[in-house]
Write an enzyme that holds these catalytic residues in place. Structure first.
Site, PDB file in Angstrom:
ATOM      1  N   ARG A 121      -7.501   7.592   5.149  1.00 39.17           N
ATOM      2  CA  ARG A 121      -7.479   7.707   6.615  1.00 39.17           C
ATOM      3  C   ARG A 121      -7.360   9.170   6.980  1.00 39.17           C
ATOM      4  O   ARG A 121      -6.606   9.913   6.342  1.00 39.17           O
ATOM      5  CB  ARG A 121      -6.291   6.945   7.192  1.00 39.17           C
ATOM      6  CG  ARG A 121      -6.423   5.441   7.079  1.00 39.17           C
ATOM      7  CD  ARG A 121      -5.136   4.749   7.469  1.00 39.17           C
ATOM      8  NE  ARG A 121      -4.035   5.169   6.616  1.00 39.17           N
ATOM      9  CZ  ARG A 121      -2.754   4.926   6.877  1.00 39.17           C
ATOM     10  NH1 ARG A 121      -2.400   4.294   7.965  1.00 39.17           N
ATOM     11  NH2 ARG A 121      -1.822   5.331   6.040  1.00 39.17           N
ATOM     12  N   ASN A 146       4.144   0.522   2.123  1.00 39.50           N
ATOM     13  CA  ASN A 146       4.122  -0.588   3.081  1.00 39.50           C
ATOM     14  C   ASN A 146       4.158  -1.885   2.300  1.00 39.50           C
ATOM     15  O   ASN A 146       3.237  -2.171   1.531  1.00 39.50           O
ATOM     16  CB  ASN A 146       2.839  -0.536   3.911  1.00 39.50           C
ATOM     17  CG  ASN A 146       2.707   0.780   4.644  1.00 39.50           C
ATOM     18  OD1 ASN A 146       3.327   0.993   5.673  1.00 39.50           O
ATOM     19  ND2 ASN A 146       1.921   1.708   4.094  1.00 39.50           N
ATOM     20  N   ARG A 195       0.869  -1.184   0.000  1.00 40.07           N
ATOM     21  CA  ARG A 195       0.000   0.000   0.000  1.00 40.07           C
ATOM     22  C   ARG A 195       0.897   1.222   0.000  1.00 40.07           C
ATOM     23  O   ARG A 195       1.710   1.390   0.897  1.00 40.07           O
ATOM     24  CB  ARG A 195      -0.913   0.009   1.223  1.00 40.07           C
ATOM     25  CG  ARG A 195      -2.158   0.906   1.052  1.00 40.07           C
ATOM     26  CD  ARG A 195      -2.927   1.051   2.359  1.00 40.07           C
ATOM     27  NE  ARG A 195      -2.129   1.773   3.303  1.00 40.07           N
ATOM     28  CZ  ARG A 195      -1.981   1.451   4.594  1.00 40.07           C
ATOM     29  NH1 ARG A 195      -2.606   0.428   5.097  1.00 40.07           N
ATOM     30  NH2 ARG A 195      -1.201   2.165   5.371  1.00 40.07           N
ATOM     31  N   GLU A 223       5.054   6.881   2.422  1.00 38.19           N
ATOM     32  CA  GLU A 223       5.864   5.651   2.456  1.00 38.19           C
ATOM     33  C   GLU A 223       5.126   4.596   1.653  1.00 38.19           C
ATOM     34  O   GLU A 223       3.964   4.766   1.284  1.00 38.19           O
ATOM     35  CB  GLU A 223       6.043   5.157   3.898  1.00 38.19           C
ATOM     36  CG  GLU A 223       4.730   4.772   4.560  1.00 38.19           C
ATOM     37  CD  GLU A 223       4.872   3.796   5.722  1.00 38.19           C
ATOM     38  OE1 GLU A 223       5.947   3.215   5.907  1.00 38.19           O
ATOM     39  OE2 GLU A 223       3.865   3.602   6.434  1.00 38.19           O
TER      40      GLU A 223
HETATM   41  P1  ADP Z   1       4.852   4.174   9.708  1.00 44.54           P
HETATM   42  O1  ADP Z   1       5.646   3.111   9.057  1.00 44.54           O
HETATM   43  O2  ADP Z   1       5.038   4.247  11.174  1.00 44.54           O
HETATM   44  O3  ADP Z   1       3.420   4.151   9.290  1.00 44.54           O
HETATM   45  P2  ADP Z   1       5.008   6.645   8.186  1.00 44.54           P
HETATM   46  O4  ADP Z   1       6.156   7.060   7.350  1.00 44.54           O
HETATM   47  O5  ADP Z   1       3.790   6.229   7.463  1.00 44.54           O
HETATM   48  O6  ADP Z   1       5.530   5.511   9.176  1.00 44.54           O
HETATM   49  O7  ADP Z   1       4.651   7.814   9.183  1.00 44.54           O
HETATM   50  C1  ADP Z   1       3.600   7.706  10.118  1.00 44.54           C
HETATM   51  C2  ADP Z   1       2.692   8.926  10.031  1.00 44.54           C
HETATM   52  O8  ADP Z   1       3.460  10.120  10.227  1.00 44.54           O
HETATM   53  C3  ADP Z   1       2.036   9.106   8.664  1.00 44.54           C
HETATM   54  O9  ADP Z   1       0.841   8.378   8.612  1.00 44.54           O
HETATM   55  C4  ADP Z   1       1.825  10.592   8.608  1.00 44.54           C
HETATM   56  O10 ADP Z   1       0.649  10.952   9.315  1.00 44.54           O
HETATM   57  C5  ADP Z   1       3.005  11.146   9.370  1.00 44.54           C
HETATM   58  N1  ADP Z   1       4.104  11.501   8.450  1.00 44.54           N
HETATM   59  C6  ADP Z   1       5.058  10.684   7.983  1.00 44.54           C
HETATM   60  N2  ADP Z   1       5.880  11.320   7.133  1.00 44.54           N
HETATM   61  C7  ADP Z   1       5.450  12.572   7.058  1.00 44.54           C
HETATM   62  C8  ADP Z   1       5.888  13.728   6.343  1.00 44.54           C
HETATM   63  N3  ADP Z   1       6.952  13.691   5.539  1.00 44.54           N
HETATM   64  N4  ADP Z   1       5.189  14.882   6.510  1.00 44.54           N
HETATM   65  C9  ADP Z   1       4.105  14.929   7.313  1.00 44.54           C
HETATM   66  N5  ADP Z   1       3.645  13.877   8.022  1.00 44.54           N
HETATM   67  C10 ADP Z   1       4.300  12.708   7.904  1.00 44.54           C
HETATM   68 MG    MG Z   2       2.572   4.628   7.512  1.00 41.07          MG
END
Ligand code: ADP
Ligand code: MG
Length: 432
Positions: free
Chosen positions: A408, A104, A83, A102
């Protein structure tokens, strides 16, 4: 106290249709990219070299990856369910842009529950007297798409009596999400069993041809819904993971594909020339992928890392500091980012993190419905995920699809955290 409804927004959230379409259009490219990385031993080795020196979890995964390759892969059918998550970054002129948060590559969840959310929001809109708007909500059925991929892998494995094994946690908070996918498989007359690493440790075995058996039953596909965070593993669970990876069964994902989803790999992909090397002769795919990248920076030891650490310490609100972890709640922002980075700026420990430009979407008001929480209007931001499914047999891609979406939404005051972390809630895009 035991069973709650999954949290959701009262109303669907507006999503720019051009960005929604862009996210769907790049998904097959991301599938190809993840698959290419998973087969590129040198790239993974080179990219994760600094990380595995300081991050024990990534190092253990990597060791299994190397061991399995040295023994020779028994698996010949590969199934990826991923995803890719995005936010809509609001530029200086107010135009939103699609930026990847990111991708997944293991245990990407909510494809099941979100197959129901459009119906919930359609009903709410009708109650509000907005039938026309209700009819504009797009159908969305990732459960079906995910199951089609699993079913294809099962079929190519080629043993009528073999089962699909969902590998699940000891305590299952998200069981209903998984059941949606499971039900689709039973509907296709494919047997599904649910087991924990512990069960595999106790009852799993390989025969001479490395076929995997659980309690005497052959397993065609192992679908991991756990195994992505250190707390999922004790010594026995690591042994179980190794057994599964050595087997002929189709792992979704295999360990190389899990490693392809690390934050460190994501950061390396943003270096000029890397995508071109990984996807030779696919200039258009490379351009579509690159257009979704936010700024990503290495904190490896050396001049480049020194400079980025200093920049982030001077201006922490511009960045997010990310360790090699999944599941939400691990990233650092603002003052905390500054403090942590200051403490580790001269230590190799900093290489277990990457830096990313902070994305700032335009907030909108919505109501978040969550069991035991008071209802109030909140300023919210949304994250769009597109499910990707692909199946490869040997060198041939036999399926490569976008399989639906997930929206979400969370209140702006939470910098981090997903649905499982109790921060975000399920939503439906209303295209504008
Ligand atoms: P995880 O693997 O823990 O899900 P993520 O990279 O998805 O890691 O980050 C978790 C959350 O942090 C995201 O769902 C988002 O809400 C927030 N986040 C991550 N990266 C960013 C970014 N570059 N700018 C703003 N918010 C971010
Ligand atoms: Mg995430």
């Amino acid at each position: 106290q035991v069973v709650n409804y999954a949290p959701f927004t009262l109303l669907p959230s507006a999503v720019p249709s051009a960005l929604f379409e862009q996210a769907y259009a790049v998904q097959q490219d991301f599938n190809l990219l993840v698959d290419a990385i998973s087969q590129n031993k040198e790239f993974l080795e080179h990219t994760l070299a600094s990380t595995i020196k300081v991050d024990d979890f990534t190092a253990r995964l990597f060791r299994i990856h190397v061991q399995v390759l040295e023994e020779g892969l028994a698996q010949s059918v590969f199934l990826g369910i991923n995803r890719s998550d995005y936010m809509f970054d609001c530029g200086v002129d107010g135009t939103p842009a699609l930026k990847q948060i990111e991708i997944n590559t293991i245990a990407a969840s909510f494809g099941g529950l979100t197959s129901r959310t459009a119906a919930v929001h359609g009903r709410v809109l009708k109650v509000l007297g907005k039938s026309k708007e209700a009819s504009c909500l797009l159908p969305n059925n990732p459960s079906n798409g995910l199951a089609l991929g699993i079913a294809k892998a099962w079929e190519l494995y080629g043993s009528q009596n073999a089962v699909v094994m969902f590998l699940v946690e000891e305590v299952q908070r998200n069981i209903f999400d998984q059941r949606c996918v499971e039900n689709e498989l039973w509907n296709r007359n494919i047997r599904v069993i649910r087991k924990r690493f512990r069960d595999v440790f106790e009852k799993g075995s390989l025969d001479d041809a490395k076929r995997l058996y659980m309690d005497g039953q052959e397993v065609a596909v192992v679908y991991y819904r756990e195994g992505y965070v250190p707390k999922n593993y004790d010594q026995q669970n690591w042994e179980a993971r190794l057994l599964l990876e050595r087997s002929r069964a189709v792992k979704c994902p295999d360990i190389a594909t899990q490693l392809a989803g690390t934050k460190k790999v994501q950061q390396e992909l943003s270096r000029p020339g890397t995508l071109e090397r990984l996807l030779p002769g696919r200039a258009e795919a490379v351009a579509r992928i690159r257009a979704t990248f936010a700024g990503l920076y290495s904190l490896d030891m050396g001049e480049e890392g020194d400079r980025m650490a200093a920049t982030a310490i001077a201006d922490p609100d511009r960045f997010v500091l990310k360790p090699q972890r999944e599941g939400g709640g691990n990233n650092l922002y603002g003052e905390e980012l500054r403090q942590v980075l200051e403490k580790i700026r001269d230590s190799p420990e900093r290489t277990s993190y990457i830096l990313m430009d902070k994305i700032t979407p335009q907030p909108a008001v919505n109501y978040l419905l969550r069991a035991h929480s008071p209802l109030q209007a909140s300023e919210c931001i949304s994250e769009l995920g597109i499910f990707g499914v692909y199946v490869r047999q040997g060198a041939e891609m036999v399926m490569n699809k976008a399989a639906g979406h997930l929206l979400r939404t969370k209140a702006v005051e939470h910098a981090d955290g997903g649905v499982a972390a109790g921060v975000a809630v399920l939503d439906t895009p209303y295209l504008v």
